[in-house]
Design an enzyme around this catalytic site. Structure first.
Site, PDB file in Angstrom:
ATOM      1  N   HIS A  19      17.137  16.636  39.062  1.00  0.00           N
ATOM      2  CA  HIS A  19      15.863  17.104  39.621  1.00  0.00           C
ATOM      3  C   HIS A  19      16.110  18.210  40.659  1.00  0.00           C
ATOM      4  O   HIS A  19      15.492  19.283  40.606  1.00  0.00           O
ATOM      5  CB  HIS A  19      15.103  15.936  40.262  1.00  0.00           C
ATOM      6  CG  HIS A  19      13.839  16.330  40.981  1.00  0.00           C
ATOM      7  ND1 HIS A  19      12.589  16.233  40.406  1.00  0.00           N
ATOM      8  CD2 HIS A  19      13.640  16.846  42.234  1.00  0.00           C
ATOM      9  CE1 HIS A  19      11.675  16.678  41.273  1.00  0.00           C
ATOM     10  NE2 HIS A  19      12.284  17.046  42.400  1.00  0.00           N
ATOM     11  N   GLU A  20      17.027  17.958  41.577  1.00  0.00           N
ATOM     12  CA  GLU A  20      17.284  18.959  42.624  1.00  0.00           C
ATOM     13  C   GLU A  20      17.919  20.219  42.013  1.00  0.00           C
ATOM     14  O   GLU A  20      17.603  21.350  42.423  1.00  0.00           O
ATOM     15  CB  GLU A  20      18.178  18.385  43.727  1.00  0.00           C
ATOM     16  CG  GLU A  20      17.597  17.148  44.449  1.00  0.00           C
ATOM     17  CD  GLU A  20      16.221  17.352  45.067  1.00  0.00           C
ATOM     18  OE1 GLU A  20      15.894  18.481  45.468  1.00  0.00           O
ATOM     19  OE2 GLU A  20      15.451  16.363  45.148  1.00  0.00           O
ATOM     20  N   HIS A  37      15.299  22.487  40.797  1.00  0.00           N
ATOM     21  CA  HIS A  37      14.749  23.409  41.815  1.00  0.00           C
ATOM     22  C   HIS A  37      15.636  24.645  41.937  1.00  0.00           C
ATOM     23  O   HIS A  37      15.136  25.774  42.043  1.00  0.00           O
ATOM     24  CB  HIS A  37      14.653  22.712  43.175  1.00  0.00           C
ATOM     25  CG  HIS A  37      13.545  21.702  43.267  1.00  0.00           C
ATOM     26  ND1 HIS A  37      12.274  21.943  42.809  1.00  0.00           N
ATOM     27  CD2 HIS A  37      13.532  20.440  43.769  1.00  0.00           C
ATOM     28  CE1 HIS A  37      11.510  20.874  43.029  1.00  0.00           C
ATOM     29  NE2 HIS A  37      12.255  19.950  43.607  1.00  0.00           N
ATOM     30  N   ASP A  68       8.148  21.329  41.876  1.00  0.00           N
ATOM     31  CA  ASP A  68       7.778  19.935  41.641  1.00  0.00           C
ATOM     32  C   ASP A  68       6.540  19.916  40.756  1.00  0.00           C
ATOM     33  O   ASP A  68       5.667  20.777  40.876  1.00  0.00           O
ATOM     34  CB  ASP A  68       7.482  19.238  42.970  1.00  0.00           C
ATOM     35  CG  ASP A  68       8.756  18.876  43.717  1.00  0.00           C
ATOM     36  OD1 ASP A  68       9.675  18.323  43.079  1.00  0.00           O
ATOM     37  OD2 ASP A  68       8.830  19.164  44.929  1.00  0.00           O
TER      38      ASP A  68
END
Ligand SMILES: [Zn+2]
Length: 190
Positions: free
Chosen positions: A126-127, A130, A136
């Site tokens: 997930h990070e 980014h 998000d």
């Protein structure tokens, strides 16, 4: 509008075929048109997980997931002495990412979410999402990587969905074609 555009494009295509075959006794097959994003080499984003403490393995797994999910960008550990594009640092806060541009920034691998039971590989990918330019997408289902914590503690899916993969491919395909990435910094607090 779509059909009239097609009709206008047709004579040009026919002319191109005639030009290719004219003067050639045996016409060699014309090379297929390749989209610009596939002609550029995949961009490499290097990362330094030396500060990731107990999360080094989760970082490597998250990077491997992205590497098998997309072709226009690949994440690789920085060589020793090389300045990495991305640093991953373990800390006691909530996981978050400071993006300083497409493919660069700092990931804070916060223990707070891990202590609450969130899956470390999902946090990692997930990070990294980014870092690869994804915002998000909350709230959202477990099938979405960028739904993050809103998918609940029981969600262990670390894979981007089709839309998320396509967005990353587009972003890095455009960079490969000469587009300039949007400037950071931008903090994603999850
Ligand atoms: Zn997030």
């Amino acid at each position: 509008m779509r059909s009239s555009k097609f009709v206008r494009a047709l004579p040009a295509a026919v002319t191109a075929v005639l030009a290719l075959t004219a003067g050639q006794a045996v016409a060699a097959p014309a090379p297929a048109a390749v989209p610009a994003e596939h002609t550029a080499a995949a961009r490499t984003v290097t990362y330094d997980a030396s500060g990731a403490a107990e999360f080094k393995d989760a970082v490597a797994k998250g990077a491997a997931i992205w590497n098998e999910s997309v072709v226009n960008v690949q994440l690789k550990p920085a060589a020793s002495g090389q300045q990495a594009n991305v640093r991953i640092i373990a800390d006691d806060g909530w996981p978050r990412t400071l993006s300083t541009g497409l493919g660069s920034g700092t990931i804070y691998f916060g223990r707070e979410a891990v202590d609450e039971g969130y899956n470390t590989v999902r946090i990692s990918s997930h990070e990294l999402g980014h870092i690869l330019g994804l915002p998000d997408m909350k709230p959202g289902p477990c099938s979405s990587l960028m739904s993050g914590s809103t998918a609940g503690v029981s969600c262990t899916n670390p894979y981007p969905n089709a839309d998320e993969k396509a967005e990353v491919e587009d972003s890095f395909g455009l960079v490969g074609a000469g587009a300039t990435a949007a400037a950071g910094p931008l903090m994603y607090r999850d």
